[in-house]
Design a protein around this motif. Structure first.
Motif, mmCIF file in Angstrom:
data_model
loop_
_atom_site.group_PDB
_atom_site.id
_atom_site.type_symbol
_atom_site.label_atom_id
_atom_site.label_comp_id
_atom_site.label_asym_id
_atom_site.label_seq_id
_atom_site.Cartn_x
_atom_site.Cartn_y
_atom_site.Cartn_z
ATOM 1 N N UNK A 323 0.826 -1.204 0.000
ATOM 2 C CA UNK A 323 0.000 0.000 0.000
ATOM 3 C C UNK A 323 0.860 1.254 0.000
ATOM 4 N N UNK A 324 1.917 1.240 0.803
ATOM 5 C CA UNK A 324 2.802 2.412 0.869
ATOM 6 C C UNK A 324 3.417 2.680 -0.502
ATOM 7 N N UNK A 325 3.867 1.635 -1.144
ATOM 8 C CA UNK A 325 4.468 1.794 -2.477
ATOM 9 C C UNK A 325 3.423 2.301 -3.472
ATOM 10 N N UNK A 326 2.189 1.820 -3.346
ATOM 11 C CA UNK A 326 1.125 2.267 -4.252
ATOM 12 C C UNK A 326 0.846 3.754 -4.057
ATOM 13 N N UNK A 327 0.871 4.203 -2.810
ATOM 14 C CA UNK A 327 0.681 5.632 -2.522
ATOM 15 C C UNK A 327 1.788 6.462 -3.148
ATOM 16 N N UNK A 328 3.017 6.008 -2.990
ATOM 17 C CA UNK A 328 4.150 6.732 -3.579
ATOM 18 C C UNK A 328 4.062 6.746 -5.104
#
Ligand code: IPM
Ligand code: MN
Length: 364
Positions: A323-328
């Protein structure tokens, strides 16, 4: 991931629709599942249910709706505000109510000038404007403590209490130190913003919490302090000075509007109302902009940025790197689109609302 969606009033549903379009695309590419559930809340519903537009008369949100919201992983909010409803009713009845009930004790406001976005600051570029404001979100003068006596007479007296607790200051300060560590910028610096020279009681509580926690738990992070008035001056003169700022509720409210302007305006500024162990709510900073409603001209970037933040921060809270990578990834796509836009102002973007959403998806 289950997301509660509150489109709200005016242009809120339009910008949220673009954010959800981007969510669909990034979820497919990054490989995560999610579901959304719409909540019909806001000024329109209040009026339709017979709410008095001049004073609070019926609940803007019901108890059982708040209980249901507690079960979601995150809340995605468009805008709440109605030209026919007196100021304070929806703010207190919905936004502040949710902040307090869900104990969203941090208001997280990244201030980043994206490439190609115009700032009113002469000679400042994206390298100069990249900091984060951590605003305490449940205390200070927002608690509603105080009152009025002898109202309407010459003897009228009103008080509005600045309720500051060591507990509240500590948790905001700790969150900000953690964030500074996580950002790991070259500056690695946390600035406390207050008014300790005048607010000698509340300011001192913040000052001691900040320094004691910093000294014992975060010796790797440089500590700095600004009075709030001086901070406003530095935002304009030397924004490159800042890394992370931590401040109380009302000062945070004020300086983040100034910050929004230097990052290119309300069309691009996003915020998060955060409870790291609870349910957080993400929103574009712009209001419901009634005069632009339904014209496909409002800028959805701030709402797409709020979606990026929702993914990134939910990933941090739930320890989910996907999820964090998707946000970035969403933010990186936004930064490819901003240079192609004529302006970030509604109606002047050179693209429609839906075209901006499409462009972000193409850039993913
Ligand atoms: C914000 C807004 C709110 C606040 C209002 C709408 C109550 O200005 O989120 O900054 O003052 O916190
Ligand atoms: Mn504000």
């Amino acid at each position: 991931m289950r997301i509660a969606v509150i489109g709200g009033d005016g242009t809120g549903p339009e910008v949220v629709a673009e954010g959800l379009k981007v969510l669909r695309a990034v979820a497919r590419k990054a490989g995560f599942d999610y579901s959304t559930h719409d909540f019909d809340l806001g000024g329109e519903r209040y009026l339709a249910a017979g709410g008095d537009p001049t004073k609070p008369s019926i609940p803007v949100i019901h108890e059982d709706e708040i209980e249901e919201l507690r079960t979601y992983d995150a809340i995605y909010l468009g805008a709440v505000g109605h030209p026919k409803i007196a100021p304070g009713i929806l703010e207190k009845g919905l936004l502040l109510r949710l902040r307090f009930e869900l104990d969203q004790y941090i208001n997280l406001r990244p201030v980043k000038l994206y490439p190609g976005v115009e700032t009113p600051l002469k000679d400042k570029s994206p390298e100069d404007i990249d900091f984060v404001v951590v605003r305490e979100n449940t205390e200070g003068i927002y608690t509603g403590m105080g009152g009025v006596q002898y109202k309407g007479t010459p003897a009228e007296v009103s008080t509005q209490v600045n309720c500051t607790t060591r507990f509240g200051a500590e948790r905001a300060v700790r969150y900000a130190f953690e964030l500074t560590r996580r950002r790991n910028s070259k500056k690695k610096q946390l600035t406390l913003v207050h008014k300790t020279n005048v607010l000698t009681f509340a300011g001192d509580t913040w000052w001691r919490a900040f320094n004691e926690i910093g000294q014992t738990e975060y010796p790797d992070i440089k500590r700095d302090y600004n009075h709030v008035d001086a901070c406003c001056m530095w935002f304009v003169k030397n924004p490159e000075f800042y890394d992370v700022i931590v401040t109380d509720n009302i000062f945070g409210d004020i300086i983040t509007d100034l910050a929004a302007v230097i990052q290119g305006g309300l069309g691009v500024a996003s915020g998060g109302n955060i409870n790291p162990k609870g349910v957080s709510m993400y929103e574009p900073m712009g209001g419901s902009a009634p005069k632009y409603t339904g014209q496909n001209v409002i800028n959805p970037m701030a709402a797409i940025g709020a979606l990026a933040m929702l993914l990134r921060e939910t990933g941090v809270h739930q320890n989910n790197p996907t999820l964090t990578a998707a946000g970035n990834r969403v933010e990186a796509a936004m930064m490819k689109v901003t240079p192609t836009m004529a302006s970030q102002a509604a109606g002047k973007m050179g693209l429609s609302t839906t075209q901006v959403g499409d462009a972000v998806i193409a850039a993913l």
